[in-house]
Write an enzyme that holds these catalytic residues in place. Structure first.
Site, PDB file in Angstrom:
ATOM      1  N   PRO A   1       0.822  -1.226   0.000  1.00 45.17           N
ATOM      2  CG  PRO A   1      -0.230  -1.211   2.071  1.00 45.17           C
ATOM      3  CD  PRO A   1       0.584  -2.068   1.167  1.00 45.17           C
TER       4      PRO A   1
ATOM      5  CD  GLU B   1       0.154  -5.082  11.020  1.00 47.41           C
ATOM      6  OE1 GLU B   1       0.308  -3.864  10.845  1.00 47.41           O
ATOM      7  OE2 GLU B   1      -0.946  -5.637  10.976  1.00 47.41           O
TER       8      GLU B   1
ATOM      9  NE  ARG C   1      -9.254  -4.519 -20.805  1.00 52.43           N
ATOM     10  CZ  ARG C   1      -9.212  -3.365 -21.452  1.00 52.43           C
ATOM     11  NH1 ARG C   1      -8.186  -2.538 -21.290  1.00 52.43           N
ATOM     12  NH2 ARG C   1     -10.168  -3.004 -22.274  1.00 52.43           N
TER      13      ARG C   1
ATOM     14  CG  ASP D   1      -9.827   0.433 -23.085  1.00 51.63           C
ATOM     15  OD1 ASP D   1     -10.880   0.145 -23.645  1.00 51.63           O
ATOM     16  OD2 ASP D   1      -8.924  -0.369 -22.795  1.00 51.63           O
TER      17      ASP D   1
END
Ligand code: ADE
Length: 251
Positions: free
Chosen positions: A91, A118, A155, A170
C-alpha cells in the site's frame, strides 16, 4: 508473456485468473502463469514465514529467507527469458494506473510478490524493480491487487482482446474518460439514442464523441485534464462545453 506470482494463498488465483479474457489468454497460450507458495521455501521446521518486528510494535513481518529463496527458484526457471520486472505489492508503493499496465504489457516476464500480515522485512524490497499499490487503502494482502494489475495488463497483450473489444479507445488510454455509447434499440422506454449517432456522418460522430469524452472528464475527473495537452479543436470544444454549462446554470 510469463507471469510468476509469489503468494501464501495460491488458491485465491484459481477462480479469477481462469475465467473470461485472462482465462482465454492462458488457454490460447498468450499467457503462462505460475503461482508459487513461498511457504514451501521456508527453511525452518514449522514452515514459518513471518516473525515479530525488531524494536517492537504490533503485528508480524514477512521474513526475507522464504521470499529470497522462492525468487531464486523463479529466476532459475526463467533464465532463458530476458530479465523482467519484479513487482512488490504494497500500500506504500506507487499508485497503479493505466500507464503502468501499458509498461508491464511491454515486458516478457513479470513477477508479483504478494505480502500478507503487517508488512515486509524491508530487505525483501531489494528484490523488486517496482513497489506498487492498488490504491490508498489497506487490503488483507497483495493477492487481489496483483490480480487487478494482471487483468489490466493482460488485456493489453496483442491478440488477447478481439477486434470488437479493442483497447486503444478505453478510458485512460486516451487520457480521457470514455464517451457514452449506445446499442439497439434507438428508443428504449422513451430514452433516445443521440440523433448524431444515427446520422451516418462519421466526422460529426467523431467530433461528438470527443466532446462527450472531454465533457465527462471535466465533470467527473477534472484532475485528468491537468495532465493533457490540447489542440485547437479541443480548446474549441472545451469552450463550447463551458458555455453550455454556464447557459444551463443561468436558466
Ligand atoms: N497490500 C495491502 N494493501 C495493498 C494495496 N492497497 N495495494 C497493494 N498491495 C496491498
Amino acid at each position: 508473456m510469463k507471469i510468476d506470482i509469489l503468494s501464501l494463498f495460491p488458491d485465491m488465483f484459481s477462480g479469477p485468473m481462469h475465467e473470461s479474457i485472462v482465462g482465454k489468454a492462458i488457454e490460447d497460450k498468450l499467457l503462462d502463469m505460475k503461482v508459487t507458495n513461498f511457504r514451501d521455501y521456508a527453511s525452518n521446521k514449522h514452515n514459518n514465514v513471518d516473525d515479530y518486528p525488531y524494536g517492537g510494535g504490533a503485528g508480524m513481518l514477512l521474513q526475507p529467507q522464504p521470499i529470497f529463496d522462492a525468487m531464486a527458484a523463479v529466476e532459475d526457471e526463467n533464465r532463458q527469458l530476458p530479465k523482467g520486472r519484479v513487482i512488490i505489492l504494497d500500500p506504500g508503493g506507487k499508485p497503479f494506473n493505466q500507464k503502468m499496465a501499458e509498461d508491464f504489457a511491454n515486458e516478457t516476464h513479470l513477477t508479483f510478490i504478494c505480502g500478507h500480515y503487517e508488512g515486509y522485512d524491508e530487505r525483501i524490497k531489494t528484490l523488486a524493480t517496482d513497489e506498487v499499490s492498488l490504491g490508498d487503502y489497506v487490503l488483507t494482502g497483495g493477492e487481489l491487487a496483483a490480480m487487478v494489475m494482471i487483468d489490466a495488463t493482460v488485456r493489453l497483450l496483442p491478440g488477447v482482446l478481439g477486434n470488437e473489444e479493442s483497447a486503444p479507445g478505453d478510458s485512460f488510454s486516451t487520457g480521457l474518460l470514455e464517451y457514452p455509447q449506445y446499442s439497439r434499440p434507438a428508443d428504449f422506454r422513451g430514452m433516445q439514442v443521440p440523433e448524431v449517432l444515427l446520422s451516418g456522418n462519421h466526422q460529426l460522430i467523431a467530433k461528438w464523441r470527443r466532446k462527450q469524452a472531454l465533457k465527462r472528464t471535466l465533470q467527473k475527473r477534472p484532475d485528468l485534464l491537468d495532465k493533457m495537452e490540447f489542440d485547437r479543436k479541443d480548446h474549441e470544444l472545451l469552450e463550447e462545453i463551458k458555455l453550455e454549462s454556464s447557459d444551463k446554470n443561468n436558466d
